[in-house]
Scaffold this active site. Structure first.
Site: not given
Ligand code: AMP
Length: 280
Positions: A36-37, A146, A152, A175, A184-185
């Site tokens: 994603g990042h 994202g 956010q 993603i 996600s982390s």
């Protein structure tokens, strides 16, 4: 690729790039980077001469009983991924470098009243404050966020407008893992059973997309999505809501572009997911 830990050395590098007339793109993150990042960094790489990624677990956006201590970290792996994606600089400060007994915060009203802002009442104040500080340090031309964190993204866009930051905010698509779970982390918190249970979020998103496309209105869409989540015994809904894409206020009818957003606890882990409908 360079790594900086102080504001001063970061500013020196940025100043040099500015002298050379280069454009600067910026991707703020809390680290433990995943695809994603990477997609944000890739887009940033395509659109700017220089790419800056910040890796900073911002304490002020965590509530008192949240997962600040447990938040996953692996800076070596983050560095390797940034290097691979073609970043030029990682800004990786300690909390003490960013906050020295501050008396100033950036707070946003209205847009932060519901959805995640309701459950996490101080979260967006922390986000807006740190993002403003990072914008002032990096002074990017473009900054990448994202759609995964839909509220956010809307909040940052509004803050940039309200405070006249001369920065273009670029939203990037969610993603997902192959089976649909949004990357996600925090997915690392899930055990095997919870990981399977977490699929109810993306299943609900898929169902919501299908029926909104068929012309169903808000209540019907939300009800069918809720039903899918409630079938999963490990899942507990925090919220599922349909909101205006810009104002983040609830809508009853799908007239303008909307975001259908949810937060769901799988065991103790709070996951979010969403989809947009009606945007070009
Ligand atoms: P975080 O490190 O979780 O604060 O996220 C940093 C940025 O990456 C934010 O703009 C997020 O919205 C974005 N992001 C996180 N997960 C995803 C994802 N699965 N797809 C796209 N962007 C993401």
């Amino acid at each position: 690729m360079k790594v900086t830990v102080t504001v001063l050395e970061t500013r020196d590098i940025i100043r040099q790039w500015r002298k050379e007339g280069l454009t600067i793109g910026f991707v703020p993150t809390m680290g433990f980077l995943h695809e994603g990042h990477a997609s944000l960094i890739k887009k940033c790489r395509e659109e700017n001469d220089k790419v800056v990624v910040s890796v900073f677990i911002n304490p002020t956006q965590f509530g008192e009983n949240e997962d600040l201590e447990a938040y996953p970290r692996d800076f070596n792996r983050d560095t390797a991924l940034c290097e691979k994606m073609g970043a030029d600089l990682i800004f990786h400060p300690e909390a003490e470098e960013m906050y020295q007994n501050p008396c100033t915060v950036v707070n946003i009203t209205t847009l932060s009243d519901n959805l995640c802002g309701k459950t996490r009442p101080t979260h967006f104040k922390g986000v807006c404050t740190v993002v403003s500080k990072l914008f002032n340090i990096i002074t990017p031309d473009n900054a990448y966020f994202g759609q995964k964190d839909a509220q956010q993204l809307a909040i940052i866009k509004k803050m940039v407008k309200d405070l006249n930051f001369h920065i273009r905010i670029v939203g990037c698509p969610i993603i997902r893992e192959e089976d649909g779970l949004a990357k996600s982390s925090r997915n690392t918190y899930l055990n095997e059973t919870e990981r399977k249970a977490a699929l109810c979020l993306s299943k609900a998103v898929k169902k919501g997309q299908e029926i909104i496309f068929m012309g169903c209105d808000s209540e019907m869409v939300l009800e069918q999505m809720r039903e899918i989540i409630e079938k999963e015994s490990l899942a507990k809904i925090d919220y599922i809501s349909m909101v205006d894409v810009l104002t983040m206020q609830p809508v009853d009818h799908v007239e303008k572009p909307v975001v259908v957003a949810m937060a769901v606890y799988i065991g103790k882990t709070r996951l979010i997911d969403n989809f947009i409908y009606g945007e070009e």
